[in-house]
Write a protein that holds these residues in place. Structure first.
Motif, PDB file in Angstrom:
ATOM      1  N   ASN A 185       0.755  -1.213   0.002  1.00  0.00           N
ATOM      2  CA  ASN A 185      -0.061  -0.097  -0.009  1.00  0.00           C
ATOM      3  C   ASN A 185       0.768   1.311   0.140  1.00  0.00           C
ATOM      4  OD1 ASN A 185      -2.667  -1.180   0.262  1.00  0.00           O
ATOM      5  ND2 ASN A 185      -2.522  -1.782   2.428  1.00  0.00           N
ATOM      6  N   VAL A 186       0.467   2.398  -0.484  1.00  0.00           N
ATOM      7  CA  VAL A 186       1.106   3.339  -0.596  1.00  0.00           C
ATOM      8  C   VAL A 186       0.021   4.674  -0.086  1.00  0.00           C
ATOM      9  CG1 VAL A 186       2.089   5.290  -2.126  1.00  0.00           C
ATOM     10  CG2 VAL A 186       2.246   2.860  -2.724  1.00  0.00           C
ATOM     11  N   PHE A 187       0.557   5.154   0.916  1.00  0.00           N
ATOM     12  CA  PHE A 187      -0.003   6.299   1.562  1.00  0.00           C
ATOM     13  C   PHE A 187       0.311   7.925   1.415  1.00  0.00           C
ATOM     14  CE2 PHE A 187      -0.413   2.357   3.941  1.00  0.00           C
ATOM     15  CZ  PHE A 187      -1.861   2.159   4.302  1.00  0.00           C
ATOM     16  N   ASN A 203      -0.492  -5.527  -5.721  1.00  0.00           N
ATOM     17  CA  ASN A 203      -0.876  -7.016  -5.355  1.00  0.00           C
ATOM     18  C   ASN A 203       0.203  -7.865  -5.833  1.00  0.00           C
ATOM     19  OD1 ASN A 203      -1.609  -9.606  -4.524  1.00  0.00           O
ATOM     20  ND2 ASN A 203      -3.780  -9.127  -4.992  1.00  0.00           N
ATOM     21  N   SER A 204       1.328  -8.274  -4.714  1.00  0.00           N
ATOM     22  CA  SER A 204       2.247  -9.096  -5.041  1.00  0.00           C
ATOM     23  C   SER A 204       2.007 -10.503  -5.393  1.00  0.00           C
ATOM     24  CB  SER A 204       3.477  -9.020  -4.095  1.00  0.00           C
ATOM     25  OG  SER A 204       2.901  -9.706  -2.983  1.00  0.00           O
ATOM     26  N   ASP A 205       0.884 -11.013  -5.180  1.00  0.00           N
ATOM     27  CA  ASP A 205       0.432 -12.399  -5.468  1.00  0.00           C
ATOM     28  C   ASP A 205       0.998 -13.475  -4.550  1.00  0.00           C
ATOM     29  OD1 ASP A 205      -1.961 -12.083  -7.070  1.00  0.00           O
ATOM     30  OD2 ASP A 205      -0.283 -11.824  -8.868  1.00  0.00           O
ATOM     31  N   GLN A 372      -3.647 -15.986   1.328  1.00  0.00           N
ATOM     32  CA  GLN A 372      -5.156 -16.113   1.172  1.00  0.00           C
ATOM     33  C   GLN A 372      -5.559 -15.013   0.259  1.00  0.00           C
ATOM     34  OE1 GLN A 372      -6.933 -16.641   4.902  1.00  0.00           O
ATOM     35  NE2 GLN A 372      -5.288 -17.869   5.731  1.00  0.00           N
ATOM     36  N   ARG A 373      -5.950 -15.463  -0.686  1.00  0.00           N
ATOM     37  CA  ARG A 373      -6.455 -14.281  -1.969  1.00  0.00           C
ATOM     38  C   ARG A 373      -7.675 -13.803  -1.460  1.00  0.00           C
ATOM     39  NH1 ARG A 373      -3.820 -14.611  -6.856  1.00  0.00           N
ATOM     40  NH2 ARG A 373      -2.397 -16.356  -7.100  1.00  0.00           N
ATOM     41  N   ASP A 374      -8.481 -14.531  -0.725  1.00  0.00           N
ATOM     42  CA  ASP A 374      -9.791 -13.869  -0.419  1.00  0.00           C
ATOM     43  C   ASP A 374      -9.667 -12.678   0.683  1.00  0.00           C
ATOM     44  OD1 ASP A 374     -11.170 -16.524   1.680  1.00  0.00           O
ATOM     45  OD2 ASP A 374      -9.247 -15.536   1.737  1.00  0.00           O
ATOM     46  N   LYS A 375      -8.652 -12.801   1.127  1.00  0.00           N
ATOM     47  CA  LYS A 375      -8.619 -11.643   2.449  1.00  0.00           C
ATOM     48  C   LYS A 375      -8.593 -10.217   1.836  1.00  0.00           C
ATOM     49  CE  LYS A 375      -5.603 -13.850   6.044  1.00  0.00           C
ATOM     50  NZ  LYS A 375      -4.294 -13.591   6.579  1.00  0.00           N
ATOM     51  N   LYS A 376      -8.049  -9.922   0.751  1.00  0.00           N
ATOM     52  CA  LYS A 376      -8.215  -8.468   0.208  1.00  0.00           C
ATOM     53  C   LYS A 376      -7.984  -8.729  -1.279  1.00  0.00           C
ATOM     54  CE  LYS A 376      -7.401  -5.099   3.735  1.00  0.00           C
ATOM     55  NZ  LYS A 376      -7.189  -3.737   4.059  1.00  0.00           N
ATOM     56  N   ALA A 377      -8.420  -7.689  -2.018  1.00  0.00           N
ATOM     57  CA  ALA A 377      -8.245  -7.910  -3.557  1.00  0.00           C
ATOM     58  C   ALA A 377      -7.534  -6.616  -3.806  1.00  0.00           C
ATOM     59  CB  ALA A 377      -9.679  -7.579  -4.372  1.00  0.00           C
ATOM     60  N   ALA A 378      -6.612  -6.611  -4.797  1.00  0.00           N
ATOM     61  CA  ALA A 378      -5.782  -5.463  -5.389  1.00  0.00           C
ATOM     62  C   ALA A 378      -6.593  -4.419  -5.892  1.00  0.00           C
ATOM     63  CB  ALA A 378      -4.711  -5.978  -6.201  1.00  0.00           C
TER      64      ALA A 378
END
Length: 378
Positions: A185-187, A203-205, A372-378
């Motif tokens: 993430n970039v803030f 997302n680095s997959d 776990q891909r279902d945690k967050k989406a890019a």
């Protein structure tokens, strides 16, 4: 402009430091005026002369694994270290062996696995391990305020251990964070609240291990994953239809880099070399050899292999631009200085101390995590 190949082709071992107590060397930071700070697996911070590698002192006070060391940018006599014991501590390098001059804490449940200091020296940020199997936090302090200066936390952007927080080298309000949830993430901290501050998510997959700012205007991000993936993103394309990805490989170990068809066993990290305007990526073999590589849109290209130095996995490195020298540290307890035309003044390389020091180390750099891909989406 001198090519990066010219800078590294003459490197050889000039100095070698061997601590009396076997310990992994995990991170190294440079104070341009003459000091190196090294975080060790026995929870101590060592100070070395950057030219001779002589040990000048150490700091004790942390009760958990260290997650890095950073020198102040504007007050070079001040050094910070972060730890899984839930503290970031500030040390006066003019007084080796003394207690911490500052101690920064947050909630008692927080265990830090990353931290960084803004280029203005005003803000500290630390990333926590996952708390209660569901939450992880970015914790912020104002360094200038007495009594710890706790400002607050971001709590919604990551769902697993925050393995890296990295302030922009020039923009005091820009921060990148990486996590084992696979997200980088970039803030823009000037926007205040977390939802408004979040500017981009890549997302680095996989499980993100380290992140660094790079590129001519530091508009790019390099992410290395715990399973040796590498991703280079151009944030300058955020407001365009062009893809963010400059180069990506899910496993750098599968890339052929050597004439004999070989490659790297692991990636150590990356650094943007301002003078050369090149991105240097360092990888290694389990036997201790180091591969210095250039990374750009064409991928990884081998510049030089350094042999005869380390006898085990290398954990950290830095480039001293003023001396055009490389410093490396690793699991064999050795700190090495590589310089053009260097002639080592000490004896042969030290045998690996892995079996002796591993019990004191909570491993981070090459820890494997399920994603776990279902945690967050890019």
């Amino acid at each position: 402009m001198e090519r990066l190949e010219e800078k590294v082709k003459g490197l050889s071992i000039a100095r070698r430091s061997r601590p009396e107590e076997p310990t992994y060397l995990l991170d190294v930071a440079l104070q341009p005026s003459g000091l190196l700070a090294v975080s060790c697996s026995n929870f101590t911070v060592h100070l070395h002369d950057k030219d001779t590698l002589n040990l000048l002192g150490e700091y004790r006070g942390h009760s958990g694994p260290l997650c890095g060391v950073v020198f102040s940018h504007t007050s070079p006599h001040f050094l910070y270290s972060g730890s899984a014991d839930g503290t970031v501590r500030g040390w006066d390098v003019r007084r080796p062996g003394t207690d911490a001059a500052q101690v920064f804490k947050s909630d008692s449940s927080h265990s830090f696995c990353s931290f960084d200091l803004s280029c203005s020296d005003a803000l500290l940020c630390a990333g926590t391990e996952q708390v209660n199997d569901e939450d992880s936090f970015l914790v912020f302090w104002d360094v200038r305020k007495p009594g710890g200066g706790l400002l607050g936390v971001y709590s919604e952007s990551h769902s697993d251990d925050v393995t890296q927080v990295c302030f922009h080298p020039r923009d005091k309000d820009r921060l990148a964070s990486g996590s084992t949830d696979g997200l980088v993430n970039v803030f823009d901290l000037s926007r205040g609240a977390e939802e408004e501050a979040l500017q981009a998510t890549c997302n680095s997959d996989s499980s993100a291990g380290s992140v660094c700012w790079c590129g001519a205007d530091y508009t790019q991000l390099l992410c290395l994953s715990h399973d040796e993936g590498l991703h280079l993103w151009d944030l300058g394309q955020l407001d365009t239809d062009e893809p963010l990805t400059v180069f990506s490989t899910s496993d750098a170990r599968g890339l052929t880099l050597l004439a004999d068809g070989g490659g790297v066993d692991y990636l150590v990290g990356g650094r943007w070399l301002e003078e050369a305007q090149k991105l240097l990526v360092v990888g290694g073999t389990n036997s201790g050899d180091l591969h210095l590589m250039e990374c750009d849109h064409e991928g990884l290209r081998l510049l030089r292999t350094l042999e005869g130095g380390h006898s085990s996995t290398v954990r950290c490195f830095l480039w001293d631009a003023a001396a055009e020298a490389l410093v490396t540290g690793g699991e064999d307890a050795q700190l090495l200085l590589w310089k053009p035309g260097g002639e080592e003044l000490t004896g042969k390389k030290r045998e690996s101390m892995k079996s002796e020091s591993t019990l004191r180390l909570k491993s981070r750099p090459h820890k494997k995590h399920g994603y776990q891909r279902d945690k967050k989406a890019a």
